[in-house]
Design a protein around this motif. Structure first.
Motif, PDB file in Angstrom:
ATOM      1  N   ILE A  52       3.153  25.848   8.448  1.00 54.38           N
ATOM      2  CA  ILE A  52       2.810  25.088   9.654  1.00 54.38           C
ATOM      3  C   ILE A  52       1.306  24.928   9.772  1.00 54.38           C
ATOM      4  CG2 ILE A  52       2.770  25.225  12.165  1.00 54.38           C
ATOM      5  CD1 ILE A  52       5.585  26.266  12.023  1.00 54.38           C
ATOM      6  N   SER A  53       0.581  26.026   9.552  1.00 51.15           N
ATOM      7  CA  SER A  53      -0.853  25.924   9.812  1.00 51.15           C
ATOM      8  C   SER A  53      -1.560  25.111   8.737  1.00 51.15           C
ATOM      9  CB  SER A  53      -1.471  27.309   9.943  1.00 51.15           C
ATOM     10  OG  SER A  53      -1.270  28.019   8.753  1.00 51.15           O
ATOM     11  N   SER A  54      -1.006  25.055   7.518  1.00 51.07           N
ATOM     12  CA  SER A  54      -1.742  24.310   6.504  1.00 51.07           C
ATOM     13  C   SER A  54      -1.229  22.888   6.323  1.00 51.07           C
ATOM     14  CB  SER A  54      -1.723  25.055   5.169  1.00 51.07           C
ATOM     15  OG  SER A  54      -0.407  25.276   4.774  1.00 51.07           O
ATOM     16  N   ILE A  55       0.012  22.607   6.663  1.00 50.10           N
ATOM     17  CA  ILE A  55       0.522  21.251   6.438  1.00 50.10           C
ATOM     18  C   ILE A  55       1.079  20.614   7.709  1.00 50.10           C
ATOM     19  CG2 ILE A  55       2.164  19.845   5.149  1.00 50.10           C
ATOM     20  CD1 ILE A  55       2.066  22.051   2.996  1.00 50.10           C
ATOM     21  N   ILE A  56       2.070  21.282   8.305  1.00 50.07           N
ATOM     22  CA  ILE A  56       2.841  20.570   9.325  1.00 50.07           C
ATOM     23  C   ILE A  56       1.997  20.212  10.541  1.00 50.07           C
ATOM     24  CG2 ILE A  56       4.837  20.730  10.861  1.00 50.07           C
ATOM     25  CD1 ILE A  56       6.257  22.249   8.767  1.00 50.07           C
ATOM     26  N   GLU A  71       0.849  -1.183   0.000  1.00 54.76           N
ATOM     27  CA  GLU A  71       0.000   0.000   0.000  1.00 54.76           C
ATOM     28  C   GLU A  71       0.890   1.241   0.000  1.00 54.76           C
ATOM     29  OE1 GLU A  71      -1.735   0.799   3.710  1.00 54.76           O
ATOM     30  OE2 GLU A  71      -3.395   1.972   2.900  1.00 54.76           O
ATOM     31  N   TYR A  72       0.537   2.211  -0.848  1.00 57.02           N
ATOM     32  CA  TYR A  72       1.204   3.499  -0.751  1.00 57.02           C
ATOM     33  C   TYR A  72       0.264   4.414   0.025  1.00 57.02           C
ATOM     34  CZ  TYR A  72       4.690   2.133  -4.182  1.00 57.02           C
ATOM     35  OH  TYR A  72       5.712   1.500  -4.828  1.00 57.02           O
ATOM     36  N   ALA A  73       0.591   4.619   1.290  1.00 62.15           N
ATOM     37  CA  ALA A  73      -0.302   5.414   2.126  1.00 62.15           C
ATOM     38  C   ALA A  73       0.200   6.850   2.150  1.00 62.15           C
ATOM     39  CB  ALA A  73      -0.320   4.859   3.540  1.00 62.15           C
ATOM     40  N   LEU A  74      -0.680   7.784   1.795  1.00 68.29           N
ATOM     41  CA  LEU A  74      -0.233   9.172   1.730  1.00 68.29           C
ATOM     42  C   LEU A  74      -0.966  10.006   2.750  1.00 68.29           C
ATOM     43  CD1 LEU A  74      -0.078   8.538  -1.816  1.00 68.29           C
ATOM     44  CD2 LEU A  74       1.692   9.988  -0.857  1.00 68.29           C
ATOM     45  N   ASP A  75      -0.195  10.647   3.591  1.00 67.07           N
ATOM     46  CA  ASP A  75      -0.785  11.606   4.507  1.00 67.07           C
ATOM     47  C   ASP A  75       0.014  12.906   4.415  1.00 67.07           C
ATOM     48  OD1 ASP A  75       1.524  10.994   5.738  1.00 67.07           O
ATOM     49  OD2 ASP A  75       0.642  10.058   7.502  1.00 67.07           O
ATOM     50  N   TYR A  76      -0.265  13.823   5.316  1.00 71.11           N
ATOM     51  CA  TYR A  76       0.413  15.115   5.241  1.00 71.11           C
ATOM     52  C   TYR A  76       1.919  14.980   5.342  1.00 71.11           C
ATOM     53  CZ  TYR A  76      -3.814  17.893   5.387  1.00 71.11           C
ATOM     54  OH  TYR A  76      -4.996  18.492   5.072  1.00 71.11           O
ATOM     55  N   LEU A  77       2.354  14.084   6.241  1.00 69.64           N
ATOM     56  CA  LEU A  77       3.792  14.011   6.484  1.00 69.64           C
ATOM     57  C   LEU A  77       4.545  13.574   5.243  1.00 69.64           C
ATOM     58  CD1 LEU A  77       6.157  14.197   8.387  1.00 69.64           C
ATOM     59  CD2 LEU A  77       5.662  11.900   9.192  1.00 69.64           C
ATOM     60  N   ASN A  78       4.122  12.456   4.633  1.00 61.36           N
ATOM     61  CA  ASN A  78       4.961  12.030   3.513  1.00 61.36           C
ATOM     62  C   ASN A  78       4.697  12.837   2.247  1.00 61.36           C
ATOM     63  OD1 ASN A  78       2.639  10.698   2.915  1.00 61.36           O
ATOM     64  ND2 ASN A  78       3.503   8.640   3.073  1.00 61.36           N
ATOM     65  N   ALA A  79       3.503  13.394   2.120  1.00 66.54           N
ATOM     66  CA  ALA A  79       3.297  14.278   0.971  1.00 66.54           C
ATOM     67  C   ALA A  79       4.233  15.483   1.063  1.00 66.54           C
ATOM     68  CB  ALA A  79       1.850  14.744   0.922  1.00 66.54           C
ATOM     69  N   PHE A  80       4.383  15.986   2.275  1.00 66.35           N
ATOM     70  CA  PHE A  80       5.266  17.126   2.526  1.00 66.35           C
ATOM     71  C   PHE A  80       6.708  16.778   2.157  1.00 66.35           C
ATOM     72  CE2 PHE A  80       7.819  19.335   5.867  1.00 66.35           C
ATOM     73  CZ  PHE A  80       7.595  20.625   5.451  1.00 66.35           C
TER      74      PHE A  80
END
Lengths: 498, 132, 498
Positions: free
Chosen positions: A486-490, A73-82
């Motif tokens: 920070i407010s939109s991604i991190i 599975e390629y799981a994408l969330d904020y952290l790895n998209a960033f």
């Protein structure tokens, strides 16, 4: 289209890499545009991914259509998209930059160079995108193998440095693999999300502890975390300049990403912080790393060597942010992954441009460089200020969050280390700036005919200069817009369990 | 104690092999010996994985026959089949290890061409003498 | 308190930053265009700042938020009465300094003029930023920019002494910056906010007394370095290797004033009179500062280098300002705040004179100044006005501030500090009068007849204007820009809130 991006971002560079030998055999000049075009595609894909995540939330991609616990599975969330955006953007910039430096340093090996270059990028992207621990190992080895080869084609001393890296890197990867093995024995699963569900019931188990230890050590080797960084200074400083500009910012950052993943996604912070004292150990190791890296850097006269030791300290920053294990410290660590990737990339690009034009990297021989290469030195100065933590450059902001994190954790010594380190950085970089801007021309150089004291402007070629200037501008912009990032991604990238 | 050692002999073997490999990588001066150590190290891990997949008592390879969907609902005799996953993973790991060996050998050739020796201390001496 | 939203503070900061880049773009070839940028920006900046005075006098506050970094931390401007005071001083004196600088660098045919004017404009930009900061983080950001922007000015001459002076300056100020960063992070951790509030925002019970005392010490250390509090003053005399307009800027307009401004912000707007009274910190700091007041006076007596003597006089006067504020009575605070402006006008006059003497005669030492008064009567006349003012003689503005300061010492029922103020005035007289006497009245050896030979008009006019303004503000403290009203308003706010 959007749901295909996670596959595209890996497959495109991977397949494209195998076309390069063919293209190179047919027409050598076509390799460069081909690589740049491929990396533009990956960059667009990464933007597509982060855009999808910001609009619709996290999603996953099933490779071959197999359902998650069994299939990959390629799981994408904020952290790895960033992290994906960082990796794909910086590799694009370095690729644009590489044209002249490859022609200069490796004239005969253009096609093999670009093949390995793309494989390396594909490996790094794969590490970030995958949601499967074994798949991560495979990508780790893809990137490492191409990295070994790329380093080995560097200057004098590169093969031996590369061989040491092979040995150390393999130990690291094997430790990681062992960790995977133990987890598999205990849980029967390789999927990160699945593991995160199964593991909390078995935190008392010794098998899990052993697995965690192997994971930690393996990632520490790959990420050059002190004291397992010993392979890194030689390897990174002898590599060709385009290669060090790619691996120095990215390899360590991707390893830091893997560390965050393992500690806070696969394992719960509850386990990583309370069950084992690994956070305390990591914190103090990074404490030493910050000082040891800084002091070793002070002893260098070769600009690139100096940067490599600074990198040791910078990795220490990120690990320190992870080790305090609170929301704000981790925010700082993730922000520093971005900021430091930009700063390191910019510095290594500048050093490459300097040695391309001036032919030396000795910091005492850079007199009047501001007149010869004003834009390059301008970019260098901005980055140097950022490293020293001068606002509004981005280095200040990650330092700010890291310090807040250490204060919140009550670790005064860590906060002091972060502050001291920015002072050490200031000394390191002002040494260079002083030489380049304020030291008068040495008589030996100025004496051409006795009359011509004017220094000729001899700026780096455009393909080098443009990425450098973009990175330098990026450093300022990232600083100014760090609040928005920070407010939109991190803030969503920090694991929810905090 | 002895039962403990014998009962888990596969783990002991892999641990011993791993240590041998680690020693060779760290302690040997000759680069090829280091490389051999690395190979032993990797093989140890491969053996470890494979040994976890072992099932005694006539277990066999689970081959998916034509009408998988229909059989899916039936209870499968777990003891009758091996878990194929460790083996499959190790296929990949073997490929990786071969590739690593290949790269390392290429680098060794490069080193040999440059220094005419593969002894680490001699290489260091040559580099020191030439002032690099 | 009414809050007005307006982008005027932002423009006041940006105008010289934009000018700085225009200067850089124009370059050495079009000197007149380049200089006109400086002048235009200086005038516009002053007009923008001055246009905000009426609003401030109505008791309103002008706010503008640029970015939000993190909940509770913004890059925000807020113009209040106290900030206005510093803003006016800096922006009005920049006009004078600009004209003077142009005269100075052209007369001496200085090298790297573009860099010089660029850094100058950046300094002013950050000085206004400091004045109008709404919170500690914004203040720190501009404070650090100021540190860096001043560095090329200090090291401008590129001689070994200049480079060492620059290094020393950086070491002191960057270390201070780190201490400040830590103190600010601590404050944020304790209170969750960084916004200045008249009368202080750190309430009691936010931390143990020990922590609050430590925090206060760190703040004073951090800002005290730029304010030249002993024993952290060493960089200031060393930095006198810089060109004279830079010294004038350092002393009168931006840098050390920023340090004092920061100290006062911390005393009056972060901790506040009440908390300092309760913790008993005020009396400690008052005694500590008194050492600087008297010590710097004595050290000044021993200096033969004119600019170094002026430097110690500056250290003395800055300490007086802080002492006035820390006595925490109405009159002493008014005196301290108004001395911020008065000292600026007098000290800039003195430095301008020192520069004019250097340009014309290349004399730098007090012992060489015999008879200079007859050669350059206007310059030395202005010098006399500034010197008398600093000694506290009416009708020059120095008298007003010293009067209030002495009153304040009486109000605080601390006779000791009255003596400190009087001793310092006496010492001022003691180290300035010989200069005035020697330059005008000392008999020269036979055969040397001083003839009238003034500095260029571009230098003499600013000197005359600042000297005259010193007198005007002595007779009518509320003239033109209403310093007195603004200062009393600031004090009213602080005491009203406390």
């Amino acid at each position: 289209m959007a749901e295909q991006f996670p596959a595209l971002i890996i497959v495109v560079p991977l397949i494209a890499a195998f076309f390069i030998p063919v293209i190179g055999w047919w027409k050598k000049q076509l390799c460069y545009p081909w690589v740049v075009a491929v990396l533009v595609v990956t960059f667009i894909s990464s933007l597509g991914i982060i855009n999808t995540i910001m609009t619709t939330g996290k999603f996953s991609y099933r490779l071959g259509g197999w359902a998650p616990p069994w299939g990959i599975e390629y799981a994408l969330d904020y952290l790895n998209a960033f992290v994906l955006v960082i990796v794909s953007f910086i590799s694009l910039m370095v690729a644009v930059y590489s044209k002249k430096s490859v022609e200069d340093e490796l004239p005969e090996k253009t096609a093999p160079f670009y093949t390995l270059f793309l494989l390396l990028v594909a490996g790094l992207l794969g590490i970030v995108v995958t949601g499967d621990v074994f798949n991560l190992f495979v990508f780790l080895e893809i990137s490492s193998l191409s990295c070994y080869a790329l380093i080995a084609i560097g200057e004098e001393g590169a093969p031996i440095a590369s061989f040491n890296y092979v040995i150390m890197g393999t130990i690291g990867a094997c430790f990681y693999l062992l960790g995977v093995g133990y987890l598999y024995i205990a849980t029967g699963s390789l999927n990160m999300a699945d593991l995160a569900v199964i593991l909390p019931n078995m935190y008392h188990s010794k098998i899990i502890l052993v697995a965690f230890a192997f994971f930690t050590v393996g990632v520490m080797v790959k990420g050059a975390v002190f004291p397992l960084h010993i392979w890194m200074p030689d390897a990174y400083s002898t590599a060709p300049s385009a290669v060090s500009a790619l691996i120095a910012p990215l390899m360590t950052k991707v390893a830091a990403y893997v560390m965050i993943r393992i500690m806070f996604t696969i394992f719960q912070p509850r386990f990583s912080v309370e069950t084992v004292p690994v956070m305390t150990v990591l914190g103090w190791l990074s404490f030493i790393a910050i000082f040891a890296g800084g002091i070793k850097a002070l002893a260098q006269t070769d600009l690139k060597k100096m940067l490599v030791y600074i990198l040791v300290a910078e990795v220490g920053y990120i690990v320190m942010g992870v080790s305090v294990a609170n929301k704000i410290g981790l925010t700082g660590a993730i922000l520093h992954i971005l900021n430091d990737a930009f700063m390191m990339a910019c510095l290594f690009l500048v050093v490459g441009a300097i040695s391309y034009r001036i032919g030396t990297r000795d910091i005492h021989k850079l007199h009047n460089l501001n007149k010869i290469m004003p834009f390059t030195m301008g970019a260098f100065t901005i980055t140097a200020l950022s490293m020293a933590g001068i606002p509004p450059a981005c280095g200040f902001f990650s330092k700010w969050y890291l310090i807040l994190g250490t204060i919140e954790a009550g670790q005064w010594a860590f906060a002091a280390a972060l502050l001291c380190s920015s002072l050490i950085n200031a000394v390191l970089f002002f040494r260079v700036i002083e030489c380049a801007y304020f030291k008068p021309m040495e008589p030996a150089y100025a004496n051409d005919g006795g009359e011509t004291h004017m220094v000729q402007r001899d700026e780096a070629p455009l393909t080098m200069l443009v990425p450098i200037v973009i990175m330098a501008a990026g450093i300022i912009l990232l600083g100014i817009f760090s609040g928005n990032i920070i407010s939109s991604i991190i803030q969503f990238a920090v694991p929810a369990s905090f | 104690m002895l039962d403990y050692v014998i009962g888990k002999y596969n783990f002991w073997i892999y641990a011993v092999l791993m240590m041998i490999g680690l020693y060779a990588m760290m302690g040997k001066k000759n680069l090829v010996k280091k490389l051999i150590g690395m190979n032993i190290f990797q093989s140890a891990i491969i053996l470890f994985y494979i040994s976890t997949g072992v099932k005694t008592g006539g277990a066999t390879v689970p081959i998916l026959m034509g009408h998988a969907q229909e059989h899916g609902h039936q209870a499968i005799d777990v003891a009758g089949y091996l878990n194929p996953l460790p083996h499959v993973l190790m296929l990949t790991a073997i490929v990786v290890s071969i590739a690593t060996t290949g790269v390392a050998l290429a680098i060794i050739i490069l080193i040999y061409r440059r220094y005419n020796t593969l002894e680490e201390n001699e290489i260091l001496k040559i580099r020191k003498d030439t002032g690099v | 308190m009414d809050v007005v939203c307006s982008s005027r503070p932002l423009w006041a900061v940006l105008v010289s930053m934009i000018a700085a880049f225009l200067i850089l773009a124009t370059g050495e070839k079009n000197r007149n265009i380049r200089e006109s940028w400086t002048i235009i920006a200086a005038l516009i900046k002053f007009l923008i700042v001055a246009s905000m005075i009426p609003l401030i006098l109505q008791g309103k506050v002008i706010e503008y938020t640029l970015f939000t970094f993190y909940p509770g931390i913004c890059l925000q401007f807020r113009v209040d009465a106290f900030g206005m005071m510093f803003g006016i001083v800096a922006s009005s004196l920049w006009i004078a300094t600009s004209f003077y600088s142009i005269g100075y660098v052209r007369s001496l045919n200085e090298h790297a003029q573009t860099r010089y004017f660029f850094a100058f404009a950046m300094c002013l930009s950050s000085a206004i930023g400091i004045a109008f900061s709404a919170n500690l983080l914004t203040l720190l950001i501009f404070y650090e920019i100021l540190t860096i922007a001043t560095y090329p000015l200090v090291a401008h001459k590129e001689t070994p002494e200049a480079i060492i002076g620059g290094r020393k300056y950086l070491v002191y100020t960057l270390v201070a910056g780190c201490v400040l960063l830590f103190a600010i992070a601590m404050t944020y951790y304790l209170t969750g906010t960084l916004d200045f509030k008249a009368g202080g925002f750190i309430g009691e019970g936010r931390g143990s007394n020990g922590i609050l005392i430590l925090l206060f010490i760190m703040f004073i250390l951090g800002f005290g370095v730029k304010a030249g509090i002993m024993p952290m003053h060493e960089w200031l005399p060393t930095a006198m290797v810089a060109p004279t307009p830079v010294s004038a800027l350092l002393h009168a307009v931006a840098v050390v004033k920023a340090g004092v401004f920061g100290c006062l912000r911390v005393i009056l707007y972060v901790f506040g009179p009440n908390l300092l009274h309760d913790l008993g910190l005020w009396i400690l700091l008052a005694y500590f500062i008194s050492i600087t007041v008297v010590g710097a006076g004595f050290l000044a007596l021993g200096q033969d280098h004119l600019k170094r003597r002026l430097a110690f006089s500056t250290i003395n006067n800055l300490a007086i300002i802080i002492l006035g504020a820390i006595l925490l009575t109405k009159s002493s605070m008014t005196g301290g705040i108004i001395h911020l402006a008065n000292h600026a006008f007098m000290k800039i006059t003195l430095f301008f004179c020192a520069g004019a003497i250097y340009v014309k005669t290349h004399k730098e030492y007090v012992s060489q100044l015999d008879g200079v008064g007859r050669q350059m009567p206007m310059t030395m006349g202005a010098f006399a006005i500034g010197a008398l003012g600093l000694s506290g003689l009416p009708p020059i503005n120095g008298f007003i501030s010293k009067w209030f300061l002495c009153l304040g010492a009486l109000e605080a029922k601390q006779i000791v500090f009255l003596f400190v103020f009087l001793t310092s005035a006496m010492l001022d007289a003691a180290f300035f009068f010989p200069i005035i006497y020697n330059s005008f009245f000392k008999k020269l050896p036979a055969g040397i007849v001083p003839h009238f030979d003034e500095a260029p008009m571009l230098m003499v006019i600013p000197i005359t204007i600042t000297a005259l303004l010193s007198i005007v503000f002595g007779i009518a403290p509320d003239a033109f820009v209403r310093f007195f009203s603004i200062a009393s308003l600031a004090v009213q706010n602080i005491l009203g809130a406390g």
